[in-house]
Design a protein around this motif. Structure first.
Motif, PDB file in Angstrom:
ATOM      1  N   ARG A  26      40.084  -9.797  49.405  1.00 46.92           N
ATOM      2  CA  ARG A  26      38.876  -9.390  49.443  1.00 46.92           C
ATOM      3  C   ARG A  26      38.556  -8.642  48.056  1.00 46.92           C
ATOM      4  O   ARG A  26      39.579  -8.466  47.164  1.00 46.92           O
ATOM      5  N   PRO A  27      37.445  -8.580  47.491  1.00 43.45           N
ATOM      6  CA  PRO A  27      36.816  -8.210  46.223  1.00 43.45           C
ATOM      7  C   PRO A  27      37.308  -6.708  45.871  1.00 43.45           C
ATOM      8  O   PRO A  27      37.278  -6.006  47.049  1.00 43.45           O
ATOM      9  N   PRO A  28      37.827  -6.441  44.709  1.00 43.50           N
ATOM     10  CA  PRO A  28      38.263  -5.089  44.426  1.00 43.50           C
ATOM     11  C   PRO A  28      37.066  -4.048  44.530  1.00 43.50           C
ATOM     12  O   PRO A  28      35.969  -4.437  44.314  1.00 43.50           O
ATOM     13  N   LYS A  29      37.204  -2.873  44.946  1.00 41.12           N
ATOM     14  CA  LYS A  29      36.185  -1.980  45.152  1.00 41.12           C
ATOM     15  C   LYS A  29      36.173  -1.263  43.760  1.00 41.12           C
ATOM     16  O   LYS A  29      36.873  -0.118  43.599  1.00 41.12           O
ATOM     17  N   VAL A  30      35.405  -1.663  42.747  1.00 39.73           N
ATOM     18  CA  VAL A  30      35.427  -1.150  41.633  1.00 39.73           C
ATOM     19  C   VAL A  30      33.998  -0.412  41.294  1.00 39.73           C
ATOM     20  O   VAL A  30      33.049  -0.963  41.321  1.00 39.73           O
ATOM     21  N   MET A  31      34.075   0.989  41.042  1.00 39.08           N
ATOM     22  CA  MET A  31      32.662   1.407  40.600  1.00 39.08           C
ATOM     23  C   MET A  31      32.495   1.219  39.243  1.00 39.08           C
ATOM     24  O   MET A  31      33.200   1.440  38.231  1.00 39.08           O
ATOM     25  N   SER A  32      31.180   0.517  38.998  1.00 36.57           N
ATOM     26  CA  SER A  32      31.291   0.518  37.447  1.00 36.57           C
ATOM     27  C   SER A  32      29.840   1.095  37.051  1.00 36.57           C
ATOM     28  O   SER A  32      28.856   1.077  37.956  1.00 36.57           O
ATOM     29  N   ALA A  33      29.406   1.053  36.008  1.00 32.91           N
ATOM     30  CA  ALA A  33      28.125   1.795  35.420  1.00 32.91           C
ATOM     31  C   ALA A  33      27.139   0.788  35.899  1.00 32.91           C
ATOM     32  O   ALA A  33      27.409  -0.532  35.602  1.00 32.91           O
ATOM     33  N   THR A  34      26.005   1.252  35.921  1.00 34.09           N
ATOM     34  CA  THR A  34      24.627   0.307  36.341  1.00 34.09           C
ATOM     35  C   THR A  34      24.404  -0.175  34.914  1.00 34.09           C
ATOM     36  O   THR A  34      24.257   0.615  33.898  1.00 34.09           O
ATOM     37  N   PRO A  35      24.197  -1.675  34.798  1.00 35.36           N
ATOM     38  CA  PRO A  35      24.235  -2.318  33.493  1.00 35.36           C
ATOM     39  C   PRO A  35      22.615  -1.683  32.976  1.00 35.36           C
ATOM     40  O   PRO A  35      21.424  -1.705  33.734  1.00 35.36           O
ATOM     41  N   CYS A  36      22.518  -1.430  31.660  1.00 36.57           N
ATOM     42  CA  CYS A  36      21.299  -1.139  31.108  1.00 36.57           C
ATOM     43  C   CYS A  36      20.662   0.078  31.297  1.00 36.57           C
ATOM     44  O   CYS A  36      19.371   0.541  31.110  1.00 36.57           O
ATOM     45  N   ALA A  37      21.457   0.964  31.867  1.00 44.24           N
ATOM     46  CA  ALA A  37      21.049   2.269  32.291  1.00 44.24           C
ATOM     47  C   ALA A  37      20.765   3.311  31.052  1.00 44.24           C
ATOM     48  O   ALA A  37      19.749   3.811  31.077  1.00 44.24           O
ATOM     49  N   VAL A  38      21.645   2.825  30.001  1.00 46.18           N
ATOM     50  CA  VAL A  38      21.092   3.743  28.882  1.00 46.18           C
ATOM     51  C   VAL A  38      19.798   3.403  28.147  1.00 46.18           C
ATOM     52  O   VAL A  38      18.796   4.140  27.713  1.00 46.18           O
ATOM     53  N   GLU A  39      19.579   2.242  28.399  1.00 44.01           N
ATOM     54  CA  GLU A  39      18.256   1.641  27.488  1.00 44.01           C
ATOM     55  C   GLU A  39      17.079   2.108  28.367  1.00 44.01           C
ATOM     56  O   GLU A  39      16.117   2.527  27.939  1.00 44.01           O
ATOM     57  N   VAL A  40      17.144   1.963  29.659  1.00 41.77           N
ATOM     58  CA  VAL A  40      16.071   2.667  30.543  1.00 41.77           C
ATOM     59  C   VAL A  40      15.939   4.053  30.418  1.00 41.77           C
ATOM     60  O   VAL A  40      14.777   4.472  30.157  1.00 41.77           O
ATOM     61  N   ALA A  41      17.043   4.816  30.255  1.00 43.20           N
ATOM     62  CA  ALA A  41      16.935   6.111  30.039  1.00 43.20           C
ATOM     63  C   ALA A  41      16.255   6.386  28.693  1.00 43.20           C
ATOM     64  O   ALA A  41      15.417   7.665  28.537  1.00 43.20           O
ATOM     65  N   THR A  42      16.751   5.835  27.700  1.00 44.10           N
ATOM     66  CA  THR A  42      16.084   5.873  26.411  1.00 44.10           C
ATOM     67  C   THR A  42      14.604   5.621  26.525  1.00 44.10           C
ATOM     68  O   THR A  42      13.669   6.227  25.881  1.00 44.10           O
ATOM     69  N   LEU A  43      14.298   4.366  27.235  1.00 39.89           N
ATOM     70  CA  LEU A  43      12.714   3.986  26.976  1.00 39.89           C
ATOM     71  C   LEU A  43      11.850   5.229  28.088  1.00 39.89           C
ATOM     72  O   LEU A  43      10.700   5.626  27.339  1.00 39.89           O
ATOM     73  N   PHE A  44      12.389   5.783  29.125  1.00 37.44           N
ATOM     74  CA  PHE A  44      11.741   6.538  29.787  1.00 37.44           C
ATOM     75  C   PHE A  44      11.743   8.013  28.903  1.00 37.44           C
ATOM     76  O   PHE A  44      10.489   8.700  29.027  1.00 37.44           O
ATOM     77  N   ASN A  45      12.520   8.198  28.407  1.00 30.22           N
ATOM     78  CA  ASN A  45      12.710   9.599  27.420  1.00 30.22           C
ATOM     79  C   ASN A  45      11.535   9.548  26.283  1.00 30.22           C
ATOM     80  O   ASN A  45      10.781  10.403  26.023  1.00 30.22           O
ATOM     81  N   CYS A  46      11.472   8.288  25.676  1.00 30.65           N
ATOM     82  CA  CYS A  46      10.503   8.027  24.746  1.00 30.65           C
ATOM     83  C   CYS A  46       8.989   8.007  25.333  1.00 30.65           C
ATOM     84  O   CYS A  46       8.158   8.819  24.677  1.00 30.65           O
ATOM     85  N   TRP A  47       8.968   7.532  26.281  1.00 32.69           N
ATOM     86  CA  TRP A  47       7.665   7.601  26.953  1.00 32.69           C
ATOM     87  C   TRP A  47       7.291   8.935  27.330  1.00 32.69           C
ATOM     88  O   TRP A  47       5.933   9.480  27.399  1.00 32.69           O
ATOM     89  N   ARG A  48       8.013   9.803  27.963  1.00 29.03           N
ATOM     90  CA  ARG A  48       8.067  11.176  28.338  1.00 29.03           C
ATOM     91  C   ARG A  48       7.599  12.015  27.026  1.00 29.03           C
ATOM     92  O   ARG A  48       6.810  12.922  27.052  1.00 29.03           O
ATOM     93  N   ALA A  49       8.298  11.855  25.967  1.00 28.98           N
ATOM     94  CA  ALA A  49       7.991  12.570  24.752  1.00 28.98           C
ATOM     95  C   ALA A  49       6.748  12.287  23.950  1.00 28.98           C
ATOM     96  O   ALA A  49       5.886  13.116  23.555  1.00 28.98           O
ATOM     97  N   LEU A  50       6.155  11.040  24.098  1.00 29.81           N
ATOM     98  CA  LEU A  50       5.250  10.564  23.482  1.00 29.81           C
ATOM     99  C   LEU A  50       4.138   9.996  24.508  1.00 29.81           C
ATOM    100  O   LEU A  50       3.811  10.925  25.088  1.00 29.81           O
ATOM    101  N   SER A  51       3.738   8.795  24.609  1.00 33.55           N
ATOM    102  CA  SER A  51       2.876   8.202  25.751  1.00 33.55           C
ATOM    103  C   SER A  51       3.668   6.746  26.231  1.00 33.55           C
ATOM    104  O   SER A  51       4.181   6.253  25.114  1.00 33.55           O
ATOM    105  N   VAL A  52       3.206   6.173  27.075  1.00 31.56           N
ATOM    106  CA  VAL A  52       3.485   4.988  27.440  1.00 31.56           C
ATOM    107  C   VAL A  52       3.115   3.970  26.612  1.00 31.56           C
ATOM    108  O   VAL A  52       3.628   3.169  26.411  1.00 31.56           O
ATOM    109  N   ASP A  53       1.754   4.027  26.099  1.00 32.16           N
ATOM    110  CA  ASP A  53       1.338   3.123  25.197  1.00 32.16           C
ATOM    111  C   ASP A  53       1.678   3.308  23.652  1.00 32.16           C
ATOM    112  O   ASP A  53       1.231   2.614  22.670  1.00 32.16           O
TER     113      ASP A  53
END
Length: 85
Positions: A14-41
């Motif tokens: 059976r495959p090992p049950k390993v909890m791994s971080a979501t890939p690209c989570a840091v980049e998504v959070a950075t983009l959302f924070n940038c959009w929140r601080a400034l604007s989407v465009d």
């Protein structure tokens, strides 16, 4: 069930049950924070969007290691049911 019957059970991989971080989570959070601080465009968020796109492109090129484990589990289950391989 006799104790000897329990010992003779085939091994199951059976495959090992390993909890791994979501890939690209840091980049998504950075983009959302940038959009929140400034604007989407905003043009200042272009670097964050570019890094997210490169991360997502790299994640699309994954290996088929989990597929081989699934195939092994399939054949082991088939052998366990005593069907013809």
């Amino acid at each position: 069930m006799r104790p000897i019957d329990r010992i003779k059970k085939p091994l199951v991989l059976r495959p090992p049950k390993v909890m791994s971080a979501t890939p690209c989570a840091v980049e998504v959070a950075t983009l959302f924070n940038c959009w929140r601080a400034l604007s989407v465009d905003s043009k200042q968020c272009a670097d964050s969007a570019k890094s997210l796109m490169t991360c997502m492109a790299a994640q699309g090129k994954s290996t088929g290691s989990s597929r081989s484990v699934d195939q092994i589990n399939f054949w082991l289950a088939k052998a366990r049911r005593k069907k013809q391989l």
